[in-house]
Scaffold this motif. Structure first.
Motif, PDB file in Angstrom:
ATOM      1  N   CYS A  34       0.851  -1.187   0.000  1.00 13.86           N
ATOM      2  CA  CYS A  34       0.000   0.000   0.000  1.00 13.86           C
ATOM      3  C   CYS A  34       0.887   1.238   0.000  1.00 13.86           C
ATOM      4  CB  CYS A  34      -0.934   0.025   1.206  1.00 13.86           C
ATOM      5  SG  CYS A  34      -1.985   1.499   1.261  1.00 13.86           S
ATOM      6  N   SER A  35       0.833   1.991  -1.072  1.00 15.30           N
ATOM      7  CA  SER A  35       1.577   3.248  -1.142  1.00 15.30           C
ATOM      8  C   SER A  35       0.848   4.323  -0.344  1.00 15.30           C
ATOM      9  CB  SER A  35       1.713   3.708  -2.592  1.00 15.30           C
ATOM     10  OG  SER A  35       2.010   5.098  -2.650  1.00 15.30           O
ATOM     11  N   VAL A  36       1.580   5.002   0.533  1.00 13.64           N
ATOM     12  CA  VAL A  36       1.001   6.138   1.257  1.00 13.64           C
ATOM     13  C   VAL A  36       1.695   7.438   0.841  1.00 13.64           C
ATOM     14  CG1 VAL A  36       0.235   4.734   3.198  1.00 13.64           C
ATOM     15  CG2 VAL A  36       2.509   5.753   3.281  1.00 13.64           C
ATOM     16  N   ASP A  37       2.248   7.446  -0.380  1.00 17.03           N
ATOM     17  CA  ASP A  37       2.927   8.646  -0.895  1.00 17.03           C
ATOM     18  C   ASP A  37       1.996   9.843  -0.966  1.00 17.03           C
ATOM     19  OD1 ASP A  37       5.779   7.831  -2.217  1.00 17.03           O
ATOM     20  OD2 ASP A  37       4.374   6.170  -2.333  1.00 17.03           O
ATOM     21  N   LEU A  38       0.751   9.617  -1.328  1.00 11.94           N
ATOM     22  CA  LEU A  38      -0.174  10.725  -1.558  1.00 11.94           C
ATOM     23  C   LEU A  38      -0.789  11.255  -0.269  1.00 11.94           C
ATOM     24  CD1 LEU A  38      -1.867   9.283  -4.743  1.00 11.94           C
ATOM     25  CD2 LEU A  38      -0.377  11.277  -4.630  1.00 11.94           C
ATOM     26  N   ARG A  39      -0.611  10.532   0.832  1.00  9.49           N
ATOM     27  CA  ARG A  39      -1.109  11.013   2.118  1.00  9.49           C
ATOM     28  C   ARG A  39       0.050  11.245   3.079  1.00  9.49           C
ATOM     29  NH1 ARG A  39      -0.828   9.799   7.499  1.00  9.49           N
ATOM     30  NH2 ARG A  39      -0.985   7.608   6.986  1.00  9.49           N
ATOM     31  N   ASP A  40       0.598  10.172   3.619  1.00  9.60           N
ATOM     32  CA  ASP A  40       1.670  10.308   4.609  1.00  9.60           C
ATOM     33  C   ASP A  40       2.879  11.026   4.005  1.00  9.60           C
ATOM     34  OD1 ASP A  40       3.116  10.053   6.897  1.00  9.60           O
ATOM     35  OD2 ASP A  40       2.920   7.887   7.073  1.00  9.60           O
ATOM     36  N   GLY A  41       3.260  10.611   2.783  1.00  7.89           N
ATOM     37  CA  GLY A  41       4.384  11.269   2.121  1.00  7.89           C
ATOM     38  C   GLY A  41       4.096  12.701   1.755  1.00  7.89           C
ATOM     39  N   ASN A  42       2.871  12.970   1.337  1.00  5.32           N
ATOM     40  CA  ASN A  42       2.501  14.325   0.920  1.00  5.32           C
ATOM     41  C   ASN A  42       2.479  15.297   2.096  1.00  5.32           C
ATOM     42  OD1 ASN A  42       1.470  16.250  -1.095  1.00  5.32           O
ATOM     43  ND2 ASN A  42      -0.417  16.131   0.085  1.00  5.32           N
ATOM     44  N   GLN A  43       1.942  14.844   3.244  1.00  2.00           N
ATOM     45  CA  GLN A  43       1.859  15.761   4.385  1.00  2.00           C
ATOM     46  C   GLN A  43       3.235  16.066   4.974  1.00  2.00           C
ATOM     47  OE1 GLN A  43      -0.607  13.504   7.117  1.00  2.00           O
ATOM     48  NE2 GLN A  43       1.147  12.885   8.342  1.00  2.00           N
ATOM     49  N   GLU A  70      -3.139   4.752  -0.618  1.00  2.10           N
ATOM     50  CA  GLU A  70      -3.779   5.709   0.291  1.00  2.10           C
ATOM     51  C   GLU A  70      -3.690   7.080  -0.358  1.00  2.10           C
ATOM     52  OE1 GLU A  70      -3.940   5.623   4.857  1.00  2.10           O
ATOM     53  OE2 GLU A  70      -2.251   6.922   4.386  1.00  2.10           O
ATOM     54  N   VAL A  71      -4.859   7.639  -0.688  1.00  2.00           N
ATOM     55  CA  VAL A  71      -4.867   8.832  -1.531  1.00  2.00           C
ATOM     56  C   VAL A  71      -5.073  10.130  -0.771  1.00  2.00           C
ATOM     57  CG1 VAL A  71      -5.639   7.560  -3.560  1.00  2.00           C
ATOM     58  CG2 VAL A  71      -7.334   8.568  -2.026  1.00  2.00           C
ATOM     59  N   ALA A  72      -5.622  10.050   0.461  1.00  2.00           N
ATOM     60  CA  ALA A  72      -5.986  11.333   1.061  1.00  2.00           C
ATOM     61  C   ALA A  72      -6.332  11.199   2.539  1.00  2.00           C
ATOM     62  CB  ALA A  72      -7.183  11.934   0.324  1.00  2.00           C
ATOM     63  N   PHE A  73      -6.251  12.353   3.190  1.00  2.00           N
ATOM     64  CA  PHE A  73      -6.849  12.591   4.510  1.00  2.00           C
ATOM     65  C   PHE A  73      -7.922  13.642   4.227  1.00  2.00           C
ATOM     66  CE2 PHE A  73      -5.461  12.836   9.215  1.00  2.00           C
ATOM     67  CZ  PHE A  73      -6.761  13.032   9.636  1.00  2.00           C
ATOM     68  N   THR A 113     -15.148  12.366   6.287  1.00  2.00           N
ATOM     69  CA  THR A 113     -14.455  11.374   5.469  1.00  2.00           C
ATOM     70  C   THR A 113     -15.441  10.561   4.640  1.00  2.00           C
ATOM     71  OG1 THR A 113     -12.652  11.222   7.079  1.00  2.00           O
ATOM     72  CG2 THR A 113     -12.902   9.384   5.545  1.00  2.00           C
ATOM     73  N   PHE A 114     -16.508  10.067   5.268  1.00  2.00           N
ATOM     74  CA  PHE A 114     -17.501   9.294   4.520  1.00  2.00           C
ATOM     75  C   PHE A 114     -18.249  10.161   3.520  1.00  2.00           C
ATOM     76  CE2 PHE A 114     -16.678   5.995   7.597  1.00  2.00           C
ATOM     77  CZ  PHE A 114     -16.906   4.825   6.875  1.00  2.00           C
ATOM     78  N   GLU A 115     -18.432  11.422   3.842  1.00  2.00           N
ATOM     79  CA  GLU A 115     -19.049  12.351   2.884  1.00  2.00           C
ATOM     80  C   GLU A 115     -18.189  12.433   1.616  1.00  2.00           C
ATOM     81  OE1 GLU A 115     -19.233  17.147   2.594  1.00  2.00           O
ATOM     82  OE2 GLU A 115     -19.957  16.299   4.486  1.00  2.00           O
ATOM     83  N   ALA A 116     -16.883  12.502   1.801  1.00  2.00           N
ATOM     84  CA  ALA A 116     -15.971  12.586   0.662  1.00  2.00           C
ATOM     85  C   ALA A 116     -15.942  11.287  -0.140  1.00  2.00           C
ATOM     86  CB  ALA A 116     -14.552  12.918   1.148  1.00  2.00           C
ATOM     87  N   LEU A 117     -16.268  10.150   0.495  1.00  2.00           N
ATOM     88  CA  LEU A 117     -16.184   8.840  -0.141  1.00  2.00           C
ATOM     89  C   LEU A 117     -17.457   8.464  -0.896  1.00  2.00           C
ATOM     90  CD1 LEU A 117     -14.446   6.807   2.697  1.00  2.00           C
ATOM     91  CD2 LEU A 117     -13.547   7.121   0.378  1.00  2.00           C
ATOM     92  N   ASP A 118     -18.483   9.229  -0.806  1.00  2.00           N
ATOM     93  CA  ASP A 118     -19.772   8.856  -1.386  1.00  2.00           C
ATOM     94  C   ASP A 118     -19.629   8.518  -2.875  1.00  2.00           C
ATOM     95  OD1 ASP A 118     -22.618   8.484  -1.252  1.00  2.00           O
ATOM     96  OD2 ASP A 118     -22.821  10.361  -2.368  1.00  2.00           O
ATOM     97  N   GLY A 119     -20.045   7.304  -3.242  1.00  2.00           N
ATOM     98  CA  GLY A 119     -19.985   6.877  -4.634  1.00  2.00           C
ATOM     99  C   GLY A 119     -18.707   6.168  -5.023  1.00  2.00           C
ATOM    100  N   VAL A 120     -17.788   5.960  -4.107  1.00  2.00           N
ATOM    101  CA  VAL A 120     -16.535   5.283  -4.431  1.00  2.00           C
ATOM    102  C   VAL A 120     -16.824   3.814  -4.747  1.00  2.00           C
ATOM    103  CG1 VAL A 120     -15.968   4.570  -2.061  1.00  2.00           C
ATOM    104  CG2 VAL A 120     -14.124   4.999  -3.708  1.00  2.00           C
ATOM    105  N   PRO A 121     -16.187   3.237  -5.768  1.00  2.00           N
ATOM    106  CA  PRO A 121     -16.467   1.831  -6.071  1.00  2.00           C
ATOM    107  C   PRO A 121     -15.989   0.893  -4.957  1.00  2.00           C
ATOM    108  CG  PRO A 121     -14.716   2.704  -7.487  1.00  2.00           C
ATOM    109  CD  PRO A 121     -15.316   3.862  -6.774  1.00  2.00           C
ATOM    110  N   LYS A 122     -14.782   1.147  -4.429  1.00  2.00           N
ATOM    111  CA  LYS A 122     -14.250   0.320  -3.350  1.00  2.00           C
ATOM    112  C   LYS A 122     -13.179   1.117  -2.622  1.00  2.00           C
ATOM    113  CE  LYS A 122     -11.754  -3.315  -4.378  1.00  2.00           C
ATOM    114  NZ  LYS A 122     -11.374  -4.696  -4.799  1.00  2.00           N
ATOM    115  N   ALA A 123     -13.211   1.078  -1.295  1.00  2.00           N
ATOM    116  CA  ALA A 123     -12.227   1.859  -0.541  1.00  2.00           C
ATOM    117  C   ALA A 123     -11.969   1.222   0.815  1.00  2.00           C
ATOM    118  CB  ALA A 123     -12.701   3.299  -0.353  1.00  2.00           C
ATOM    119  N   ILE A 124     -10.727   1.394   1.276  1.00  2.00           N
ATOM    120  CA  ILE A 124     -10.368   1.069   2.656  1.00  2.00           C
ATOM    121  C   ILE A 124     -10.438   2.367   3.445  1.00  2.00           C
ATOM    122  CG2 ILE A 124      -8.517   0.289   4.193  1.00  2.00           C
ATOM    123  CD1 ILE A 124      -7.425  -1.319   1.766  1.00  2.00           C
TER     124      ILE A 124
END
Length: 555
Positions: A34-43, A70-73, A113-124
């Protein structure tokens, strides 16, 4: 005052230590990455990536082969929120890829967080709260039960909101700051969360054990993790994940020991970017598997482009010595290393070896898109003759005799030392030509004719002191006749000690190279001739060697 006495060991051993993980010799299968470049690495970036930069990084991660990213916080910043919505609304998530988002165990953040996820096909959806003794005492001023309740309440809200939000949701829980947490207490919280989520083998939950701040040797972490692994509820319905940081410089070791101890999934970043000393470098862990014959299920065959894209998007640098990806990791300057590599590469070719086994190079640089001529052996004042010979042979098809290689090696090192710089392949080649191919201070051959029917009679036209002169000689063969003609004209004697010739290409039109060493009074003089006609090449080589003799210059 620099005093170690202000510090003490601050970690917790598990109630039971089995050390079964130590008995495993190697990792047999790649974990889930699991790449966390876009979240942990980005922050962790001084200037976080823009939306467009995050989209480009996301695309590169997909091309490398990551199936979990992992794409976002999304509750932490508007850019993260919009990035997540962009991926969902523009259907940019491939069917075989699962995105991940993170949230603290706080109600308003979870709801956002769940508001932002609305309509996602699959997410952790990743839930965390800090559990360490130091955080409980110093930051939150809460009891163990209070901290556990935060996790449990968050888990309940996850389950409720997942039922109300469009999408296929998988849950993950992390006891953040685990290394400073009592192991049995961390296990109790994880199991309490699992009791609420009730994962199933066909719809698993992740339990993620981070080394938020690495504070113990890797074998301690592995022992802690093994205890967690052996005592999790519904183990066949749980993916045990790890998130190593690198505060002690042991992130890669933590990851590898963690996998041996039961971890099935590893979170990390490219090049180890992250807070403080960073996360584990997933390139290193994956390539370590690769060099042991295990498919890492990630593709780093275009390492230079990956490095360039990463540096451009993050504004971060990559150490020249970063394993596998650094610009100097395949480079040998040392003479003994260069000699071993050169001989190893020749042995590999001669023996037609299928398996990679070359001294000092644990992975074939070409697998990562690296170039042998520019990346493997580079020349400075510390280099040896083997490396110099290797460069000229591989780049230009030049095969110097051993003693000539030695002489030229010392000359190149002197030039590098004098100019205080590394010499490029082209610069070395030009020095070679100046010394052995285009060196004629005394004379230069203009034309050659050998009459083999007249007892190998050679006719030469030479340019000497701006005068064109014809010379003639006889001998046992063409080269002997040419040599005798020059000896007679210049009234000089020498012994022709070394003669070698090589083709500089595979086809019939390839140039031929001749290498000649002549000796007088115990001193060797070298010359090289290059021509499609081997007789002319030999004559030119002899002429260079004689020029060096006549000028009393041996390099």
């Amino acid at each position: 005052m620099f005093s170690h006495q202000k510090y003490e060991k601050k970690f917790y051993l598990p109630p039971v230590i089995s050390y079964d993980w130590v008995k495993k010799e190697s990792i047999e299968k790649a974990p889930v990455w699991c790449s966390v470049d876009l979240r942990d690495g980005n922050q962790a970036l001084p200037i976080p990536m823009t939306l467009q930069e995050k989209l480009e990084m996301y695309q590169m991660l997909l091309e490398i082969g990551f199936k979990e990213i992992e794409v976002a916080f999304p509750a932490a910043s508007e850019t993260d929120y919009q990035f997540l919505r962009t991926l969902i609304e523009n259907k940019m998530i491939p069917e075989d890829v699962t995105i991940q988002v993170i949230t603290q165990a706080r109600e308003h953040i979870i709801r956002r967080t769940f508001e932002a996820l609305d309509g996602v096909p699959k997410a952790i959806v990743h839930l965390y709260n800090s559990t360490s003794e130091a955080q409980r005492r110093q930051v939150f001023h809460k009891s163990k039960e209070d901290i556990k309740k935060l996790a449990v309440d968050g888990a309940r809200l996850f389950k409720k909101l997942a039922e109300e939000t469009m999408g296929d949701f998988y849950f993950q829980y992390s006891p953040e700051s685990f290394p400073g947490t009592e192991v049995d207490y961390a296990l109790d919280i994880c199991n309490s969360v699992l009791e609420i989520w009730k994962p199933a083998p066909n719809h698993k939950a992740n339990i993620n054990i981070p080394t938020t701040v690495e504070n113990a040797m890797p074998h301690i972490y592995a022992s802690q993790l093994e205890y967690i692994n052996n005592n999790l509820l519904d183990r066949d319905s749980v993916v045990l994940s790890i998130h190593p940081h690198n505060d002690r410089g042991c992130g890669v070791c933590d990851a590898e020991y963690g996998i041996l101890a039961g971890a099935q999934r590893v979170e990390g970043t490219l090049f180890g970017n992250g807070e403080r000393t960073g996360n584990v470098d997933l390139i290193t862990v994956a390539m370590n598997l690769y060099t042991q014959g295990v498919d890492p299920e990630l593709n780093f065959s275009n390492m230079n482009q990956i490095c360039d894209t990463y540096k451009r998007l993050t504004k971060m640098s990559i150490s020249e010595r970063q394993p596998y990806s650094g610009s100097l990791v395949f480079t040998a300057f040392s003479g003994s290393h260069q000699d071993a590599i050169s001989k190893g590469m020749k042995y590999r070719e001669q023996e037609k070896m299928q398996k990679w086994d070359v001294p000092y190079i644990p992975v074939d640089p070409s697998d990562l898109g690296r170039n042998y001529e520019t990346d493997v052996i580079r020349i400075n004042s510390q280099s040896g003759k083997g490396g110099i010979g290797y460069i000229l042979e591989n780049a230009y098809g030049i095969h110097m005799p051993y003693r000539m290689n030695e002489e030229f090696g010392y000359f190149v090192k002197k030039v590098s030392d004098r100019d205080s710089k590394e010499l490029s392949t082209e610069e070395i080649y030009q020095l070679f030509r100046q010394q052995y191919v285009e060196y004629f201070p005394a004379f230069q051959i203009q034309s050659i004719k050998v009459n083999v029917e007249e007892a190998n009679e050679a006719f030469l036209t030479i340019l000497q002191d701006d005068n064109t002169i014809g010379v003639k000689g006889h001998g046992a063969g063409s080269l002997d006749a040419i040599s005798n003609a020059l000896k007679k004209h210049f009234s000089v004697e020498y012994d022709l000690e070394v003669y070698e010739e090589h083709s500089m290409g595979a086809d019939s039109s390839a140039l031929a190279s001749a290498y000649i060493g002549i000796q007088k009074n115990g001193k060797q003089y070298w010359g090289v001739g290059i021509n499609r006609d081997i007789i002319k090449a030999s004559a030119f080589a002899l002429a260079i060697a004689m020029n060096r003799l006549l000028g009393e210059f041996s390099g």
